[in-house]
Design a protein around this motif. Structure first.
Motif, mmCIF file in Angstrom:
data_model
loop_
_atom_site.group_PDB
_atom_site.id
_atom_site.type_symbol
_atom_site.label_atom_id
_atom_site.label_comp_id
_atom_site.label_asym_id
_atom_site.label_seq_id
_atom_site.Cartn_x
_atom_site.Cartn_y
_atom_site.Cartn_z
ATOM 1 N N GLY A 88 10.119 4.501 6.147
ATOM 2 C CA GLY A 88 8.759 4.829 5.744
ATOM 3 C C GLY A 88 8.021 3.629 5.213
ATOM 4 N N ILE A 89 6.874 3.887 4.595
ATOM 5 C CA ILE A 89 6.031 2.813 4.094
ATOM 6 C C ILE A 89 6.218 2.665 2.585
ATOM 7 C CG2 ILE A 89 3.665 2.014 3.767
ATOM 8 C CD1 ILE A 89 2.928 3.431 6.363
ATOM 9 N N VAL A 90 6.512 1.432 2.187
ATOM 10 C CA VAL A 90 6.588 1.099 0.771
ATOM 11 C C VAL A 90 5.256 0.458 0.409
ATOM 12 C CG1 VAL A 90 7.756 -0.303 -0.961
ATOM 13 C CG2 VAL A 90 9.088 0.778 0.873
ATOM 14 N N ARG A 91 4.579 1.035 -0.563
ATOM 15 C CA ARG A 91 3.221 0.568 -0.872
ATOM 16 C C ARG A 91 3.209 -0.772 -1.576
ATOM 17 N NH1 ARG A 91 0.129 2.832 2.762
ATOM 18 N NH2 ARG A 91 0.379 5.107 2.791
ATOM 19 N N ASN A 92 4.181 -1.002 -2.449
ATOM 20 C CA ASN A 92 4.127 -2.204 -3.274
ATOM 21 C C ASN A 92 5.540 -2.580 -3.707
ATOM 22 O OD1 ASN A 92 2.842 -4.303 -4.539
ATOM 23 N ND2 ASN A 92 1.970 -3.091 -6.180
ATOM 24 N N SER A 93 5.845 -3.862 -3.662
ATOM 25 C CA SER A 93 7.159 -4.327 -4.098
ATOM 26 C C SER A 93 6.995 -5.680 -4.782
ATOM 27 C CB SER A 93 8.112 -4.450 -2.898
ATOM 28 O OG SER A 93 9.402 -4.836 -3.319
ATOM 29 N N TRP A 94 7.830 -5.932 -5.811
ATOM 30 C CA TRP A 94 7.748 -7.161 -6.593
ATOM 31 C C TRP A 94 9.094 -7.881 -6.607
ATOM 32 C CZ3 TRP A 94 3.203 -8.876 -8.636
ATOM 33 C CH2 TRP A 94 2.162 -7.953 -8.755
ATOM 34 N N GLY A 95 9.020 -9.199 -6.659
ATOM 35 C CA GLY A 95 10.205 -9.992 -6.901
ATOM 36 C C GLY A 95 10.506 -10.037 -8.396
ATOM 37 N N GLN A 96 11.594 -10.714 -8.741
ATOM 38 C CA GLN A 96 12.026 -10.752 -10.132
ATOM 39 C C GLN A 96 11.303 -11.826 -10.941
ATOM 40 O OE1 GLN A 96 13.592 -12.203 -7.671
ATOM 41 N NE2 GLN A 96 14.229 -14.222 -8.421
ATOM 42 N N GLY A 97 10.618 -12.726 -10.271
ATOM 43 C CA GLY A 97 9.860 -13.764 -10.956
ATOM 44 C C GLY A 97 10.617 -15.076 -11.038
ATOM 45 N N THR A 98 9.870 -16.174 -11.012
ATOM 46 C CA THR A 98 10.453 -17.502 -11.155
ATOM 47 C C THR A 98 9.552 -18.317 -12.080
ATOM 48 O OG1 THR A 98 11.293 -19.447 -9.952
ATOM 49 C CG2 THR A 98 9.303 -18.438 -9.079
#
Length: 121
Positions: free
Chosen positions: A105-115
């Motif tokens: 399906g469609i994932v609307r939004n995803s984030w990395g853990q940050g650097t």
């Protein structure tokens, strides 16, 4: 499930350059928008730059002319070339992906853990 993994942060002096990279993993068919946000201590997270599958880009005024965003649609990667860095660029930088078409399906939004990017004066 979608995972975004960033790399390339570090400590540099003012005027130097860094290149951030982000790779998306999972059974992904396409990602409409990929981008970079940053958050400095005590401040809200803000958009740095974004790029669509058609290579339309958007930059924060504070980084125009210094930062360049690029992506490889086939590899699911996005990069941020940061030149002429300033101390005010110091922040945690987060990779972001929007409207990700996956096998389930469609994932609307995803984030990395940050650097972390730290620019000394």
């Amino acid at each position: 499930q979608v995972q975004l993994v960033e790399s390339g942060g570090g400590l540099v002096q003012a005027g130097e350059s860094l290149r951030l990279s982000c790779a998306a993993s999972g059974t992904i068919f396409s990602i409409y928008v990929m981008g970079w946000y940053r958050q400095a201590p005590g401040r809200q997270r803000e958009l740095v730059a974004s790029i669509t599958t058609g290579s339309s880009t958007n930059y924060a005024d504070s980084v125009k002319g210094r930062f360049t965003i690029s992506r490889d649609n086939a590899k699911g990667t996005v990069h941020l070339q940061m030149n002429s860095l300033k101390p005010e660029d110091t922040a945690v930088y987060y990779c972001n992906a929007e409207n990700i078409v996956t096998a389930t399906g469609i994932v609307r939004n995803s984030w990395g853990q940050g650097t972390q990017v730290t620019v000394s004066s």
